[in-house]
Design a protein around this motif. Sequence first.
Motif, PDB file in Angstrom:
ATOM      1  N   SER A  37       0.815  -1.217   0.000  1.00 28.58           N
ATOM      2  CA  SER A  37       0.000   0.000   0.000  1.00 28.58           C
ATOM      3  C   SER A  37       0.852   1.272   0.000  1.00 28.58           C
ATOM      4  O   SER A  37       0.474   2.288   0.578  1.00 28.58           O
ATOM      5  CB  SER A  37      -0.935  -0.001   1.221  1.00 28.58           C
ATOM      6  N   ARG A  38       1.990   1.201  -0.695  1.00 31.23           N
ATOM      7  CA  ARG A  38       2.897   2.358  -0.727  1.00 31.23           C
ATOM      8  C   ARG A  38       2.589   3.293  -1.894  1.00 31.23           C
ATOM      9  O   ARG A  38       2.909   4.466  -1.863  1.00 31.23           O
ATOM     10  CB  ARG A  38       4.349   1.861  -0.840  1.00 31.23           C
ATOM     11  N   GLY A  39       1.925   2.780  -2.924  1.00 27.38           N
ATOM     12  CA  GLY A  39       1.631   3.590  -4.099  1.00 27.38           C
ATOM     13  C   GLY A  39       0.292   4.291  -3.981  1.00 27.38           C
ATOM     14  O   GLY A  39      -0.018   4.927  -2.972  1.00 27.38           O
ATOM     15  N   THR A  40      -0.523   4.147  -5.018  1.00 22.25           N
ATOM     16  CA  THR A  40      -1.813   4.844  -5.062  1.00 22.25           C
ATOM     17  C   THR A  40      -2.679   4.529  -3.854  1.00 22.25           C
ATOM     18  O   THR A  40      -3.349   5.414  -3.300  1.00 22.25           O
ATOM     19  CB  THR A  40      -2.557   4.466  -6.357  1.00 22.25           C
ATOM     20  N   SER A  41      -2.677   3.274  -3.406  1.00 24.41           N
ATOM     21  CA  SER A  41      -3.553   2.877  -2.300  1.00 24.41           C
ATOM     22  C   SER A  41      -3.153   3.490  -0.966  1.00 24.41           C
ATOM     23  O   SER A  41      -3.945   3.483  -0.024  1.00 24.41           O
ATOM     24  CB  SER A  41      -3.576   1.345  -2.164  1.00 24.41           C
ATOM     25  N   GLY A  42      -1.955   4.023  -0.875  1.00 27.41           N
ATOM     26  CA  GLY A  42      -1.531   4.690   0.351  1.00 27.41           C
ATOM     27  C   GLY A  42      -1.488   6.192   0.214  1.00 27.41           C
ATOM     28  O   GLY A  42      -1.066   6.889   1.142  1.00 27.41           O
ATOM     29  N   LYS A  43      -1.964   6.706  -0.936  1.00 21.49           N
ATOM     30  CA  LYS A  43      -1.828   8.142  -1.188  1.00 21.49           C
ATOM     31  C   LYS A  43      -3.120   8.791  -1.670  1.00 21.49           C
ATOM     32  O   LYS A  43      -3.081   9.881  -2.229  1.00 21.49           O
ATOM     33  CB  LYS A  43      -0.718   8.379  -2.218  1.00 21.49           C
ATOM     34  N   PHE A  44      -4.243   8.112  -1.472  1.00 21.94           N
ATOM     35  CA  PHE A  44      -5.498   8.773  -1.830  1.00 21.94           C
ATOM     36  C   PHE A  44      -5.972   9.590  -0.633  1.00 21.94           C
ATOM     37  O   PHE A  44      -5.187   9.877   0.271  1.00 21.94           O
ATOM     38  CB  PHE A  44      -6.531   7.743  -2.293  1.00 21.94           C
ATOM     39  N   HIS A  45      -7.230  10.017  -0.608  1.00 17.87           N
ATOM     40  CA  HIS A  45      -7.669  10.909   0.463  1.00 17.87           C
ATOM     41  C   HIS A  45      -8.296  10.182   1.647  1.00 17.87           C
ATOM     42  O   HIS A  45      -8.797  10.833   2.581  1.00 17.87           O
ATOM     43  CB  HIS A  45      -8.637  11.967  -0.065  1.00 17.87           C
ATOM     44  N   GLY A  46      -8.265   8.852   1.648  1.00 16.68           N
ATOM     45  CA  GLY A  46      -8.729   8.102   2.797  1.00 16.68           C
ATOM     46  C   GLY A  46     -10.223   7.898   2.869  1.00 16.68           C
ATOM     47  O   GLY A  46     -10.755   7.520   3.910  1.00 16.68           O
ATOM     48  N   MET A  47     -10.905   8.093   1.756  1.00 18.26           N
ATOM     49  CA  MET A  47     -12.365   8.071   1.758  1.00 18.26           C
ATOM     50  C   MET A  47     -12.911   6.792   1.138  1.00 18.26           C
ATOM     51  O   MET A  47     -12.433   6.324   0.114  1.00 18.26           O
ATOM     52  CB  MET A  47     -12.862   9.287   0.961  1.00 18.26           C
ATOM     53  N   ILE A  48     -13.919   6.200   1.797  1.00 15.91           N
ATOM     54  CA  ILE A  48     -14.714   5.151   1.179  1.00 15.91           C
ATOM     55  C   ILE A  48     -15.941   5.836   0.585  1.00 15.91           C
ATOM     56  O   ILE A  48     -16.801   6.343   1.304  1.00 15.91           O
ATOM     57  CB  ILE A  48     -15.134   4.075   2.201  1.00 15.91           C
ATOM     58  N   HIS A  49     -16.012   5.856  -0.739  1.00 15.99           N
ATOM     59  CA  HIS A  49     -17.043   6.618  -1.441  1.00 15.99           C
ATOM     60  C   HIS A  49     -18.437   6.034  -1.252  1.00 15.99           C
ATOM     61  O   HIS A  49     -18.623   4.811  -1.244  1.00 15.99           O
ATOM     62  CB  HIS A  49     -16.740   6.647  -2.938  1.00 15.99           C
ATOM     63  N   SER A  50     -19.403   6.920  -1.150  1.00 14.63           N
ATOM     64  CA  SER A  50     -20.800   6.497  -1.244  1.00 14.63           C
ATOM     65  C   SER A  50     -21.209   6.328  -2.702  1.00 14.63           C
ATOM     66  O   SER A  50     -22.226   5.713  -2.999  1.00 14.63           O
ATOM     67  CB  SER A  50     -21.700   7.545  -0.586  1.00 14.63           C
ATOM     68  N   GLY A  51     -20.415   6.889  -3.608  1.00 16.52           N
ATOM     69  CA  GLY A  51     -20.741   6.883  -5.030  1.00 16.52           C
ATOM     70  C   GLY A  51     -21.380   8.173  -5.494  1.00 16.52           C
ATOM     71  O   GLY A  51     -21.598   8.374  -6.699  1.00 16.52           O
TER      72      GLY A  51
END
Length: 422
Positions: A37-51
């Motif tokens: 989780s060092r790439g994109t998965s560790g560098k997004f905004h931390g949100m689980i989207h509702s959609g």
Amino acid sequence: MPDRILVIGAGITGLFTTLYLSENGYDVTLVDRGDISRGTSGKFHGMIHSGSRYSTNDRESAIECIRENARISKIASDFIEDTGGYFVALNEEEEKFGDKLMEGNKKCGIETSEVDPQTFIMDIEPRVSKNAKRVFRVPDKIIHAYEFSMAVAAESIMKGARILTYSSIKPKDNGSVTISDGTNTKNENFDTVINTAGPWAGIVSELFGSDELKIMPTLGYMVVYPSRFVNSVINRMRPPSDGDIFVPYGGSTILGTMAIVTDDPDNPQVEEEDINDMVQEGKLLIPGINGIKYSRTYYSSRPLIEDSSGNARSTTRDFRIMQSSDNSKLISVAGGKFTTGRLIGEEILRTVCSRNGDSFSIPDIDLNSSYSRFLEKFGSGKYSRILRSIQGRTGTIDEERILPSVSAVIGSMIDEISWKEW
């Protein structure tokens, strides 16, 4: 003897792919040039989207997000903060867009309720602009991505997978692949290679002799403030744009995002002026940041599917799984989000099993208990002392900071176990 499968990329998609394939009896090796989780998965905004951000213009992606929001909350609630999210209109145009948003959310099955703006400002989020004209509540959530990802990794190891971090791959002319971390080296033959390298998936695809995968790497820039001045995810009530979302994460607040299409996902290309423009836009939604200096910026490279528009905002957030015609062993994935990483792993499993004529199952695995079960199985030996020291902080002022430390130790254990048992 089960098929031997190489998965490339230890982001959330590669991790769930590894977990589900291992759960179904495949012999799986996951490799990443960096950490879990060092790439994109560790560098997004931390949100689980509702959609909700996609319900008006990317409906399939929106439906996937709300379904995965519920699924992940069920299997990994300990890693999730159910903050809720709000869409806020600041002008007449955004008020009108609210009708479109409400209709789109209804069609996608996203629970949405309208909130009185004055009640919202007085009782829920007092730092939001007093110019709020319309407010919707949606089921956005926050996920602690590193700890969650490590739980999936730990579960995969317990299912018999290998996860090799900080390792390079080199395909050979005879069809084998050399894997090395600089100290350990293996040369192996694999029946299937699954490319989950995110924005680097096009590069990996070419490495295995295929140029069919078209990725549009897009840099998403975010600004971090050193205090938590909102308690919910706050969105502008308009189509996705720069500086239109605030996310509370731990003791910080993240302002995002600015999207820039790039040829090189490892090379951030942003001007300070662009960051300042995003901050100015954010001040319209949360005027109070005018007196708060942000502490840092960071960026995430997104693996968007290339389209003819070249527009990062209009491009779908859905995903696509491709079986290469140039290399019969190669399966690649483009697109997707952290929120849909589990779903993509499930669909890759379906693809592999369909190709092999194998049956499969996808159980709901209790990721909340993965750490304790992993440490019970592997926690003795040289790591026991440091784990005892970390866990000894329970009941102290630092108790809330224990889990990231345990996650880092488990990451080191996973790498050592994988090389040792291979």
